[in-house]
Scaffold this active site. Structure first.
Site, mmCIF file in Angstrom:
data_model
loop_
_atom_site.group_PDB
_atom_site.id
_atom_site.type_symbol
_atom_site.label_atom_id
_atom_site.label_comp_id
_atom_site.label_asym_id
_atom_site.label_seq_id
_atom_site.Cartn_x
_atom_site.Cartn_y
_atom_site.Cartn_z
ATOM 1 N N ARG A 105 0.700 12.738 2.824
ATOM 2 C CA ARG A 105 -0.523 11.937 2.915
ATOM 3 C C ARG A 105 -0.553 11.148 4.220
ATOM 4 N NH1 ARG A 105 0.686 7.232 -1.672
ATOM 5 N NH2 ARG A 105 2.764 6.716 -0.904
ATOM 6 N N CYS A 109 -5.196 10.539 12.433
ATOM 7 C CA CYS A 109 -5.086 9.588 13.538
ATOM 8 C C CYS A 109 -6.309 8.672 13.469
ATOM 9 C CB CYS A 109 -5.049 10.379 14.850
ATOM 10 S SG CYS A 109 -5.120 9.328 16.297
ATOM 11 N N GLU A 144 -3.192 1.795 1.747
ATOM 12 C CA GLU A 144 -2.044 1.324 2.524
ATOM 13 C C GLU A 144 -2.087 1.771 3.987
ATOM 14 O OE1 GLU A 144 1.498 2.459 0.395
ATOM 15 O OE2 GLU A 144 1.335 0.736 -0.920
ATOM 16 N N GLU A 315 -0.826 -2.867 -6.714
ATOM 17 C CA GLU A 315 0.179 -1.994 -7.330
ATOM 18 C C GLU A 315 1.433 -2.825 -7.585
ATOM 19 O OE1 GLU A 315 0.939 1.471 -4.917
ATOM 20 O OE2 GLU A 315 -1.186 1.818 -4.544
ATOM 21 N N TRP A 323 11.248 6.196 -3.865
ATOM 22 C CA TRP A 323 11.226 6.377 -2.411
ATOM 23 C C TRP A 323 12.258 5.573 -1.635
ATOM 24 C CZ3 TRP A 323 10.219 1.488 -0.824
ATOM 25 C CH2 TRP A 323 9.389 0.679 -1.632
ATOM 26 N N GLU A 363 5.980 12.149 -6.814
ATOM 27 C CA GLU A 363 6.378 10.910 -7.493
ATOM 28 C C GLU A 363 6.815 11.135 -8.940
ATOM 29 O OE1 GLU A 363 3.224 8.162 -6.545
ATOM 30 O OE2 GLU A 363 3.954 7.993 -4.473
ATOM 31 N N GLN A 364 7.343 12.315 -9.212
ATOM 32 C CA GLN A 364 7.765 12.597 -10.591
ATOM 33 C C GLN A 364 8.915 11.702 -11.042
ATOM 34 O OE1 GLN A 364 10.216 16.522 -10.621
ATOM 35 N NE2 GLN A 364 8.442 16.894 -9.322
HETATM 36 C C1 GAL Z 1 2.570 2.997 -2.798
HETATM 37 C C2 GAL Z 1 1.344 3.892 -2.780
HETATM 38 C C3 GAL Z 1 1.153 4.579 -4.096
HETATM 39 C C4 GAL Z 1 2.450 5.151 -4.582
HETATM 40 C C5 GAL Z 1 3.474 4.070 -4.675
HETATM 41 C C6 GAL Z 1 4.795 4.526 -5.206
HETATM 42 O O1 GAL Z 1 3.047 2.748 -1.518
HETATM 43 O O2 GAL Z 1 0.178 3.172 -2.471
HETATM 44 O O3 GAL Z 1 0.194 5.606 -3.953
HETATM 45 O O4 GAL Z 1 2.859 6.152 -3.724
HETATM 46 O O5 GAL Z 1 3.678 3.542 -3.404
HETATM 47 O O6 GAL Z 1 5.716 3.476 -5.269
#
Ligand code: GAL
Length: 633
Positions: A105, A109, A144, A315, A323, A363-364
């Site tokens: 994602r 630019c 973001e 969020e 991540w 993101e599983q």
């Molecule tokens: C954020 C993002 C979300 C998701 C989340 C996972 O940075 O906006 O879409 O990826 O992280 O922690």
């Protein structure tokens, strides 16, 4: 004000037959908001120009029928694959000149005009269709900005945009040459078209060139966002937000925020501690399941300023993320604590990310409020508890803070460009000061660098501000409390040159920085009263009062009336002593807290947040591990 909860939801990830039950469960849980849409471009427009809104109409209707309000995200962070065929050069280019490919994602630019037009088109269609939909209560632009290192691009579009930006700023190449000092190393330009982007050079680039490129890159984000807000406003009365990130400083959030009603940010405390907070292994271990005790609060206060008082958590981490280098499980209680801490800092809403863990794709391994099999995950019940508590709570309106910290994105760019020593990092200097204040139990307001009214504060901190604006200098002059500036404050002109008269050149303070030195982490300079100066130190000539000095006799902290200047980066011990004395002199009550315990006052309540994995005893009460405690004030 009524504070609310919400969740991020992706109807396009689940069979339509599941939507109504999901919506009913969200409402039963006590949620108010559902954010949707922000990655769904390939479903809104499966082929160029062939729109499919029916599913989104039905998703919004289903959520609305359950009594939920929708935050509708524009999908511009994830252009579909066909977009690249239409605009092969829309991809951002990294510092090494390599294009950043499709398959995740934010693959665009900010300077690409063709992509910007596509964004304006999809946002226009969405805003026309949903701008007055009764279930849509707010908008989110993109997702973001700047995340995954995407603010800065070295593409041909960026180069063309940068040349235009420079031509507007300087009007003539001669003026640019003068401002940048291009006589040095024969860098003079005869035309704006000769100017390249500051990458792929043999050795370091001219800091003025780099700084202008950083300003330009930030302005491109502002302009990109403004295209969307202008369109949405033509069709919708609803407030518009963007979801910012933690410790992303590549664009000026105050400038983006000026075009939005609400600032919001995405709070992943455990991911941040593992991934981006420079801390000792001991600190990381101690708070691995709770998060750093100040990092969230810093951003709450920062984004409250960016939103001019209005801000959300868009969020909120609900469980392990996927991540960070390591992804621990939050201690039971943290999904509740984080939400309450946000409310105590003035958040209007806290939305958990995400409703159900997706068993597929990137993101599983990222938790949600529900497991992939739809059974409630631990954060589900903690969110339900917060919803019940909110219903019982009269309100958590903000109290006035006595202390302010000025934060400046441009100073972060400046000292990244010219750190002059590896340990000097503006963001962490500001954060260090903030942590020092929080350890004393203080409420802190963060202010932008063009703050013009400091009259409400008893103490104002402005560490490391590259250039003090005339407005801020004036405001400091009329401030009745104390100010603590330095190190490096006012040490460059706006063109990135050393000013003459030499820094800090503060009205009323007879002091000159004669020499600066940067120091490796294992070379602290001891202070006479204990503690030390780290990373950075300035040798001052002054006739002002020397409040503290190093053991080798150089002034470390000087003062003239309320105006204080710090000639280095104090360690924890020295900072605590200096702040305690400044507060005492200003009549600010301090409450030095035990490690990991934090306090926050609202108008009617005093909150304690225990970031420790063990109970904390304080003021005659026991606050459970990962617990929140509040009393009426
Ligand atoms: C954020 C993002 C979300 C998701 C989340 C996972 O940075 O906006 O879409 O990826 O992280 O922690």
């Amino acid at each position: 004000m009524k504070r609310t909860l919400g969740v991020c939801y992706y109807p396009e990830h689940w069979p339509e037959a599941q939507w109504a039950e999901d919506a009913a469960r969200m409402a039963k849980l006590g949620l108010t908001w559902v954010r949707i849409g922000e990655f769904a471009w390939s479903r809104m427009e499966p082929q160029p120009g062939r729109m499919d809104w029916d599913w989104l109409d039905r998703a919004i209707a289903t959520l609305g029928a359950a009594g939920l309000k929708v935050v509708l995200g524009t999908p511009t962070a994830t252009p579909p694959r066909w977009m690249l065929d239409r605009h092969p050069d829309m991809i951002a280019v990294d510092r090494d000149g390599k294009p950043r490919g499709f398959g995740s994602r934010r693959h665009y630019c900010f300077s690409h005009k063709g992509y910007l037009a596509e964004c304006a088109r999809i946002v226009g269609l969405m805003a026309e269709r949903y701008g007055r939909n009764p279930h849509v209560g707010a908008w989110q632009t993109d997702n973001e900005y700047g995340c995954h290192d995407t603010t800065i691009s070295y593409s041909k579009s960026a180069e063309a945009g940068f040349r235009d930006w420079l031509a507007q700023k300087y009007q003539s190449p001669q003026a640019l040459n003068r401002a940048w000092g291009n006589v040095f190393w024969s860098m003079e330009y005869a035309s704006f078209d000769e100017i390249g982007l500051p990458n792929l050079m043999v050795t370091e680039g001219n800091p003025s060139h780099l700084m202008d490129f950083r300003r330009f890159s930030s302005d491109q984000v502002v302009a990109f966002n403004r295209v969307q807000t202008d369109i949405i406003r033509r069709h919708s009365p609803c407030p518009i937000a963007h979801n910012y990130m933690g410790q992303v400083t590549e664009f000026d959030h105050f400038k983006v925020g000026a075009d939005l009603e609400i600032a919001s940010w995405d709070s992943y405390p455990l991911g941040f501690l593992s991934d981006r907070i420079p801390a000792s292994p001991e600190h990381k271990r101690r708070f691995a399941h709770q998060g750093d005790p100040d990092f969230q609060a810093f951003h709450h206060d920062l984004y409250r300023a960016v939103g001019r008082g209005r801000w959300w958590i868009m969020e909120q981490q609900p469980g392990p993320v996927n991540w960070a280098p390591y992804n621990p499980d939050p201690l039971p209680g943290m999904a509740r604590l984080w939400a309450w801490e946000a409310f105590a800092h003035g958040a209007e809403a806290v939305c958990y990310f995400r409703w159900r863990q997706a068993p597929f794709a990137q993101e599983q391994m990222h938790a949600g409020l529900l497991r992939p099999d739809s059974v409630a995950a631990p954060a589900h019940d903690e969110a339900a508890q917060v919803a019940r508590e909110l219903a019982d709570m009269p309100d958590v309106d903000l109290a006035k803070a006595d202390v302010a910290l000025v934060f400046d994105y441009a100073s972060d760019w400046a000292w990244q460009i010219q750190p002059q020593g590896r340990g000097f990092h503006y963001f962490w200097l500001a954060f260090h000061m903030y942590r020092g204040l929080r350890r004393l139990g203080l409420n802190v307001d963060i202010l932008p660098p063009d703050a013009v009214d400091l009259s409400a504060y008893k103490l104002v901190l402005g560490p490391g501000l590259m250039t003090l604006s005339p407005a801020l200098i004036k405001a400091l002059g009329t401030c009745r409390g104390a100010a603590l500036l330095g190190p490096r404050t006012n040490s460059k002109t706006a063109d990135f040159a050393i000013p003459v008269p030499l820094p800090p050149n503060l009205p009323g303070l007879a002091a000159t920085v004669l020499r600066v030195e940067s120091l490796p982490p294992d070379m602290p300079v001891d202070l006479a009263e204990g503690g030390a100066i780290l990373h950075w130190r300035e040798k001052l000539e002054t006739t002002a009062q020397v409040v503290e000095a190093s053991t080798d006799g150089w002034p470390a902290l000087i003062a003239a009336g309320g105006l204080h200047y710090l000639a280095g980066w104090p360690d924890d011990q020295a900072l605590a002593r200096m702040l305690t004395r400044l507060c005492a002199a200003q009549g600010i009550e301090t409450d030095p807290l035990p490690e990991g315990l934090r306090r926050r006052d609202t108008k009617r309540h005093r909150f304690f947040f225990n970031y420790n994995a063990v109970p904390a005893e304080w003021g005659g009460v026991t606050i459970p591990a990962a617990g929140v405690h509040w009393t009426m004030r």
